[in-house]
Design an enzyme around this catalytic site. Structure first.
Site, PDB file in Angstrom:
ATOM      1  N   LYS A   1       0.840  -1.205   0.000  1.00 29.33           N
ATOM      2  CA  LYS A   1       0.000   0.000   0.000  1.00 29.33           C
ATOM      3  C   LYS A   1       0.874   1.254   0.000  1.00 29.33           C
ATOM      4  CE  LYS A   1      -3.846  -2.354   2.193  1.00 29.33           C
ATOM      5  NZ  LYS A   1      -4.519  -2.744   3.429  1.00 29.33           N
TER       6      LYS A   1
ATOM      7  N   GLN B   1      -5.121  -1.974   9.677  1.00 30.74           N
ATOM      8  CA  GLN B   1      -4.796  -3.226   8.979  1.00 30.74           C
ATOM      9  C   GLN B   1      -5.199  -4.436   9.829  1.00 30.74           C
ATOM     10  OE1 GLN B   1      -3.435  -3.503   5.775  1.00 30.74           O
ATOM     11  NE2 GLN B   1      -3.882  -5.672   6.076  1.00 30.74           N
TER      12      GLN B   1
ATOM     13  N   ASP C   1     -11.495   2.208   3.611  1.00 31.78           N
ATOM     14  CA  ASP C   1     -11.704   0.762   3.420  1.00 31.78           C
ATOM     15  C   ASP C   1     -13.178   0.442   3.191  1.00 31.78           C
ATOM     16  OD1 ASP C   1      -9.412  -0.768   3.331  1.00 31.78           O
ATOM     17  OD2 ASP C   1      -9.218  -0.957   5.515  1.00 31.78           O
TER      18      ASP C   1
END
Ligand code: NDP
Length: 280
Positions: free
Chosen positions: A52, A96, A119
């Protein structure tokens, strides 16, 4: 006919477009920035987070990593999220997964401002997706929809079967397909006669986490097969949930692993960061 749905190529195109959008924002003195929180030392997470950061850098999105210790307390995590929510410099926040036992991922996600939830996991965004309203869509399902669109594969009226019902892939996938007028069936570990159902799929989406689980006997001739699975073998080799070699012959389209949905997911994350920046 080329059967491969080339997620890698489309992701590259999306990244190029985003790069220009970011330059455009920079000219107005706006600098999109993503904050990533990682807790503990999960090896797979470390790889995802690194990917990322690389993609963010390529696009020109600023990137801030918060590496927290395994024994971080929930209130410390919530305080950090709160700080990032209130920071004018930060446009997107993600935690995460997985996070260590003892910490509540649902609480953490709920604490992220829905306007920075790139997200698309916050209950507000999932609810909006269910209501077919503008929202941050979970990056993997969003990437799958974009890939189907790129190849002019209409889902309207088709029978789409989603195998897997996780909050991050299966469920939002179901909603995104329904919003595009597919007839959707969702399967999971308690589903009986799975092959009977998968064989009915015009579009089969597999997000299970079991290497080569879907075999050619489970697939209808000319089905479009989307493989979300990322399964790392002991040899380090990555395989999908679909037995690619067997299914390739039968499918009209198929995504490879790697090079299919993985790169699309990261591209859509960056897309969401730019969207978040523009709407701030
Ligand atoms: P989860 O483990 O959260 O969910 C797996 C789902 O598969 C569950 O709903 C489970 O059912 C179902 N399942 C498990 N075994 C079976 C079975 N034998 N028959 C039918 N259904 C079954 O996984 P995720 O959704 O997070 O991820 C799935 C896969 O996709 C993983 O390999 C992951 O690494 C990958 N992934 C890839 C991404 C990408 O960018 N390409 C992004 C996210 C994930 P039940 O609910 O009943 O337990």
């Amino acid at each position: 006919m080329e059967k491969i749905l080339d997620g890698k190529a489309l992701a590259k195109k999306i990244r190029e477009n985003l790069k220009n959008e970011v330059l455009e924002l920079n000219r107005k003195n706006i600098f999109p920035k993503l904050a990533v929180i990682m807790i503990g030392n999960d090896a797979s997470s470390a790889i995802y987070v690194k990917n990322k950061s690389k993609v963010a850098e390529e696009i020109g999105i600023k990137y801030e990593e918060h590496l927290l210790a395994e024994n971080t307390k929930m209130d410390e995590l919530l305080n950090l999220i709160n700080e990032l929510n209130n920071s004018k410099d930060i446009h997107g926040i993600l935690v995460q997964s997985p996070i260590p036992n003892g910490l509540d991922i649902n609480e953490a996600i709920k604490a992220i401002s829905p306007t920075k939830d790139v997200d698309g996991f916050h209950p507000i965004n999932v609810g909006k997706l269910a209501l077919n309203q503008d929202c941050f869509v979970s990056c993997t399902p969003y990437g799958i929809i974009k890939l189907l669109e790129e190849y002019n594969i209409s889902v309207e009226g088709k029978h789409a079967v989603v195998v897997g019902r996780s909050n991050i892939v299966g469920k939002p996938m179901m909603l995104a397909l329904l919003n595009k007028n597919a007839t959707v069936t969702v399967c999971h570990s308690k589903t009986k006669n799975l092959p009977e159902i998968t064989k009915q799929a015009d579009i089969l989406i597999c997000a299970i986490g079991k290497s080569k689980f879907i075999t050619k006997e489970m697939v209808k001739t000319n089905a479009v097969v989307i493989d979300v699975g990322i399964n790392r073998g002991e040899d380090g080799k990555v395989t999908g949930d679909v037995d690619f070699e067997g299914v390739y012959e039968k499918a009209s389209y198929i995504t490879p692993v790697p090079g299919g949905i993985g790169p699309m997911t990261i591209a859509m994350l960056m897309n969401n960061v730019v969207k978040a920046t523009k709407s701030m």
